[in-house]
Design a protein around this motif. Sequence first.
Motif, PDB file in Angstrom:
ATOM      1  N   LEU A  96       0.821  -1.212   0.000  1.00 53.74           N
ATOM      2  CA  LEU A  96       0.000   0.000   0.000  1.00 53.74           C
ATOM      3  C   LEU A  96       0.856   1.263   0.000  1.00 53.74           C
ATOM      4  O   LEU A  96       0.586   2.210  -0.734  1.00 53.74           O
ATOM      5  CB  LEU A  96      -0.914   0.009   1.234  1.00 53.74           C
ATOM      6  CG  LEU A  96      -2.311  -0.596   1.081  1.00 53.74           C
ATOM      7  CD1 LEU A  96      -3.096  -0.390   2.358  1.00 53.74           C
ATOM      8  CD2 LEU A  96      -3.060   0.017  -0.099  1.00 53.74           C
ATOM      9  N   ASN A  97       1.889   1.267   0.836  1.00 54.10           N
ATOM     10  CA  ASN A  97       2.760   2.444   0.902  1.00 54.10           C
ATOM     11  C   ASN A  97       3.456   2.695  -0.434  1.00 54.10           C
ATOM     12  O   ASN A  97       3.606   3.832  -0.872  1.00 54.10           O
ATOM     13  CB  ASN A  97       3.801   2.285   2.010  1.00 54.10           C
ATOM     14  CG  ASN A  97       3.207   2.426   3.405  1.00 54.10           C
ATOM     15  OD1 ASN A  97       2.056   2.826   3.555  1.00 54.10           O
ATOM     16  ND2 ASN A  97       3.981   2.093   4.420  1.00 54.10           N
ATOM     17  N   LEU A  98       3.863   1.604  -1.082  1.00 58.07           N
ATOM     18  CA  LEU A  98       4.550   1.720  -2.362  1.00 58.07           C
ATOM     19  C   LEU A  98       3.605   2.254  -3.441  1.00 58.07           C
ATOM     20  O   LEU A  98       3.948   3.175  -4.193  1.00 58.07           O
ATOM     21  CB  LEU A  98       5.087   0.344  -2.758  1.00 58.07           C
ATOM     22  CG  LEU A  98       6.025   0.233  -3.947  1.00 58.07           C
ATOM     23  CD1 LEU A  98       7.198   1.187  -3.822  1.00 58.07           C
ATOM     24  CD2 LEU A  98       6.528  -1.200  -4.077  1.00 58.07           C
ATOM     25  N   ALA A  99       2.400   1.677  -3.477  1.00 60.01           N
ATOM     26  CA  ALA A  99       1.417   2.137  -4.462  1.00 60.01           C
ATOM     27  C   ALA A  99       1.041   3.593  -4.209  1.00 60.01           C
ATOM     28  O   ALA A  99       0.860   4.380  -5.155  1.00 60.01           O
ATOM     29  CB  ALA A  99       0.174   1.250  -4.403  1.00 60.01           C
ATOM     30  N   ASP A 100       0.941   3.950  -2.940  1.00 60.17           N
ATOM     31  CA  ASP A 100       0.574   5.326  -2.595  1.00 60.17           C
ATOM     32  C   ASP A 100       1.670   6.312  -2.999  1.00 60.17           C
ATOM     33  O   ASP A 100       1.390   7.402  -3.502  1.00 60.17           O
ATOM     34  CB  ASP A 100       0.300   5.418  -1.099  1.00 60.17           C
ATOM     35  CG  ASP A 100      -0.188   6.800  -0.697  1.00 60.17           C
ATOM     36  OD1 ASP A 100      -1.080   7.332  -1.386  1.00 60.17           O
ATOM     37  OD2 ASP A 100       0.337   7.359   0.268  1.00 60.17           O
ATOM     38  N   GLN A 101       2.917   5.911  -2.788  1.00 58.39           N
ATOM     39  CA  GLN A 101       4.036   6.780  -3.167  1.00 58.39           C
ATOM     40  C   GLN A 101       3.994   7.084  -4.666  1.00 58.39           C
ATOM     41  O   GLN A 101       4.179   8.231  -5.086  1.00 58.39           O
ATOM     42  CB  GLN A 101       5.359   6.080  -2.806  1.00 58.39           C
ATOM     43  CG  GLN A 101       6.575   6.977  -2.939  1.00 58.39           C
ATOM     44  CD  GLN A 101       7.849   6.268  -2.477  1.00 58.39           C
ATOM     45  OE1 GLN A 101       7.803   5.259  -1.773  1.00 58.39           O
ATOM     46  NE2 GLN A 101       8.979   6.795  -2.880  1.00 58.39           N
ATOM     47  N   LEU A 102       3.727   6.051  -5.470  1.00 61.14           N
ATOM     48  CA  LEU A 102       3.648   6.238  -6.919  1.00 61.14           C
ATOM     49  C   LEU A 102       2.405   7.033  -7.310  1.00 61.14           C
ATOM     50  O   LEU A 102       2.411   7.780  -8.285  1.00 61.14           O
ATOM     51  CB  LEU A 102       3.679   4.877  -7.622  1.00 61.14           C
ATOM     52  CG  LEU A 102       5.038   4.162  -7.527  1.00 61.14           C
ATOM     53  CD1 LEU A 102       4.923   2.714  -7.957  1.00 61.14           C
ATOM     54  CD2 LEU A 102       6.090   4.881  -8.348  1.00 61.14           C
ATOM     55  N   GLN A 103       1.333   6.866  -6.512  1.00 58.65           N
ATOM     56  CA  GLN A 103       0.115   7.650  -6.764  1.00 58.65           C
ATOM     57  C   GLN A 103       0.377   9.136  -6.516  1.00 58.65           C
ATOM     58  O   GLN A 103      -0.044   9.996  -7.289  1.00 58.65           O
ATOM     59  CB  GLN A 103      -1.006   7.159  -5.835  1.00 58.65           C
ATOM     60  CG  GLN A 103      -2.236   8.033  -5.849  1.00 58.65           C
ATOM     61  CD  GLN A 103      -3.423   7.345  -6.469  1.00 58.65           C
ATOM     62  OE1 GLN A 103      -3.272   6.455  -7.291  1.00 58.65           O
ATOM     63  NE2 GLN A 103      -4.605   7.744  -6.076  1.00 58.65           N
ATOM     64  N   GLN A 104       1.116   9.422  -5.430  1.00 61.66           N
ATOM     65  CA  GLN A 104       1.418  10.820  -5.111  1.00 61.66           C
ATOM     66  C   GLN A 104       2.263  11.470  -6.203  1.00 61.66           C
ATOM     67  O   GLN A 104       2.170  12.669  -6.445  1.00 61.66           O
ATOM     68  CB  GLN A 104       2.154  10.916  -3.765  1.00 61.66           C
ATOM     69  CG  GLN A 104       1.367  10.398  -2.562  1.00 61.66           C
ATOM     70  CD  GLN A 104       0.015  11.047  -2.403  1.00 61.66           C
ATOM     71  OE1 GLN A 104      -0.111  12.257  -2.464  1.00 61.66           O
ATOM     72  NE2 GLN A 104      -1.024  10.231  -2.214  1.00 61.66           N
TER      73      GLN A 104
END
Length: 951
Positions: A96-104
Amino acid sequence: MPKRTDISSILLIGSGPIVIGQACEFDYSGTQAARALRDEGYRVILVNSNPATIMTDPMTADAVYLQELTPKSIKQIVEKERPDAVLPTMGGQTALNLADQLQQEGYWEKEGIAVIGVDMDAVHTTEDRQAFRDLMERVGIDQARSRVAKSLLEAKEITQELAGGADGIRGFAPIVIRPSFTLGGAGGGIVWTEGEFDRKVTRGLELSPVHEVLIEECLFGWKEYELELLRDAKDNVVIICSIENLDPMGVHTGDSVTVAPQQTLTDQQYQRMRDAAIKAMRSIGTFAGGCNIQFAVDPASGRMIVIEINPRVSRSSALASKATGYPIAKVASRLAVGYTLDELPNEVTGTTSACFEPALDYVVTKIPRWNFDKFEGVDEELTTQMKAVGEVMAIGRTFTESIQKAFQSLEQGHAGLDGELPDRHVVRERLAKPYWDRLLNIRHAFRLGASVAEVHDVTKVDPWFLHQVQDLVRMETATEGTPLADLGRDRLLALKQHGFSDVQIAALCETSEAEVREHRIGLGLTPTYRVVDTCAGEFEAQTPYFYSTYDQGESESERSDRKKALILGSGPNRIGQGIEFDYSCVHGVLAAREMGYEAIMVNCNPETVSTDFDIADKLYFEPVFWERVADIIDLEDPDGIILQLGGQTALKLARDIVDHGLPIFGTPFENMDLAEDRGKFSHVLRDLEIPFPPYGMAHTVEEAVEVAERIGYPILIRPSYVLGGQGMRIAINKDEVAEYVANILKLFPHNEILLDLFLEDAVEIDCDCLSDGDEVWIAGVMQHIEPAGVHSGDSTAVLPPYDLSDEAVATIRQYVADIAKRLGVVGMMNCQLAVQTRDGKETVYVIEANPRASRTVPFVAKATGVPIARIGTMLMLGETLQTFREAGELESSLVGYAVKEPVFSWDKFPEVTKELGPEMKSTGEAIAFVDDITDEHISKPFEMRNLYLKR
């Protein structure tokens, strides 16, 4: 709505190496998701750095990338594979953190990749403590009084306000700190006194990626609950499972003994909780998928508050799936691609809808498994930061039956909720705070005459659970001293219905387990097997998923006339025996099925793929405990039993199996024992003219000192028949020998102690091989970077060796082949060796051989592309190596080097010094593929190879 047709390929992000707080529950969820999506016709691209799991096996996904989980690696994979969507909810907080970082960064949108199964705004809302609090206030759900602090000063001001309460009195009251965006409660806990405030809050602020902590009123003693939910795109919500923590608030749910379904809420309270859960889930976004919600209830006033929400598949999802038979991750992944709940079938019944909420007519108990013994000086008190490394689950008709079966599953010397009675002051001291053995000490307190009210006053455990334990103690005391012949059918049946094992009954009646078993069977008392059907027997189940009980009804498990292979699993995860053995078990099951056997699995670990209801032909969710295994053998009458895949758990039952005249597939037990018994094994090595370090054996401190003085120092000390180097130490003088051996004998009374001359300046080697009884094939030779003296599980290992001479490698291969032939290995064997260089001459020593699947099997399989667990199982069942050679299945695909990198969970034990030695401490591992030994994956550990070595 039907599934989405605008996407055809999906990127699935895994959870990385196993650490405390994020373990193989996510491997289980990710594997289920990959299987479900491929069944729907989607191409699945998987990225994960963990080689030990089935999730990263080539059979799981269309493309598997064993790479570290970083934005850089994700972008490289996307560039190559061009997925249409990404599913990050099966890989825990890491994914989740990884996907969120790329989303940001706007990456997903730029690449035209849909993020499915989760609403990232919802994740931010639930992870940001203040935003979550504001949302719950808006929708009218009560919560603990709290505020977010971004500095120590702010934290002090908030604590003062919380302590003031309504009357405005200032002072210090215990508070809970919860750092934002951390895993497994890292950095969190209860601050009991003003003196520890600064240290704990500062640590929480440091560990939070956004450097903020929630300061919250202390709810210690409140009752805690979890609900597992699923929601679809039409906003339909179902409650899959309710879970009650036996431990009150203050202990992380991962460290709590938990029970499903919940036991102590009134119907009205439970309906209120359900309504609040559904309202909360609907308030946090528009995603379709899984969700976990935690509540606390004040036992005095009935006030109910929400603690937190995880809008993804959670650690408890695996437990809830196994407890109910409802495949949460499979359904959640299908919801993520557009299906609605009413469109999906219940896979267990085959006739009902996924909209039907599971109904249980049994009780499930989960007990965590800790490894505090691995960490000298560790604080054993349980707090809001998780410390357990694994768990067991047991199913019984009643709470008392399931709790006793859970203790039988733990493999910590318990035959149920039992144990020697400590001194009264020890029991009082252990009950004063929440320690890992609280339930045992509750039992001891009742044995010592305490009342339910007294125990509740100290522990805050709900009186309902205390009465259940008290009932078990009453049955114990009523049975104590009764001659077995006087134990009639009704009394014996009552004991069995409350989960008492034959071992417990034998101790109470002062006789042997074998005599109790004979007496019980003579009275016609054998377990019946019930199916886990998700619907309390209302609809017939199509899946063969069973548990034992003594309710005396008709058994729902029928013996077939097919040839059968019974596979014993590896029990709970722990340091030294983890998910690697489940990997081998799954391959073993599939290989047995491929060879035409009915594959029957016995295991008690809810986190794993081997206990999924559709992996084996039959699954018995039972303790890997002799009585339970023997009952299943009596029912199924298998053609043979596979012991090599379940680690030491399965192997330790070998003698009982042979004593009962039951056949073992693969290496004969007598030959396994040649390797396990150090005295016998040294004779084997002498016969083969293979060097080994000088050694001796002892049973007392005095004998050990005598042996050490004769052999010389430094000397390696270890107990026999243990896992992961448990209790092993390196001593440099006789005082240390006396101290270490005395400690071992406290842990393992009557154990034989082995003492070997420690090989200084030596390089350690792991070698895995396969054998069909005639021919031996070397699967992989791994060189450790850290020196001999660091446990192989804690070492960085490189395949193939990076600086051994060709002559040394040839000698290693020859020694291993000679040992496998001499031991008559049929299946798998791991050998550990050491190469010592003195005066320019290399000498290869053999340290030990394990004629079974080893911890390194998955790593070697992933590194070389050769499915050695599958091939090894087929060899046990009669196939030959020649068959696989002719099919080209023994050809390695490895180019360059594969590096196994251990991963530690030191952050969970800040009071413990980082030191490595012969006792294993790592909780997981990662794999890296490199072209050259100058790569940092090899060069960096080489630089630091001696840093943490402790003698």
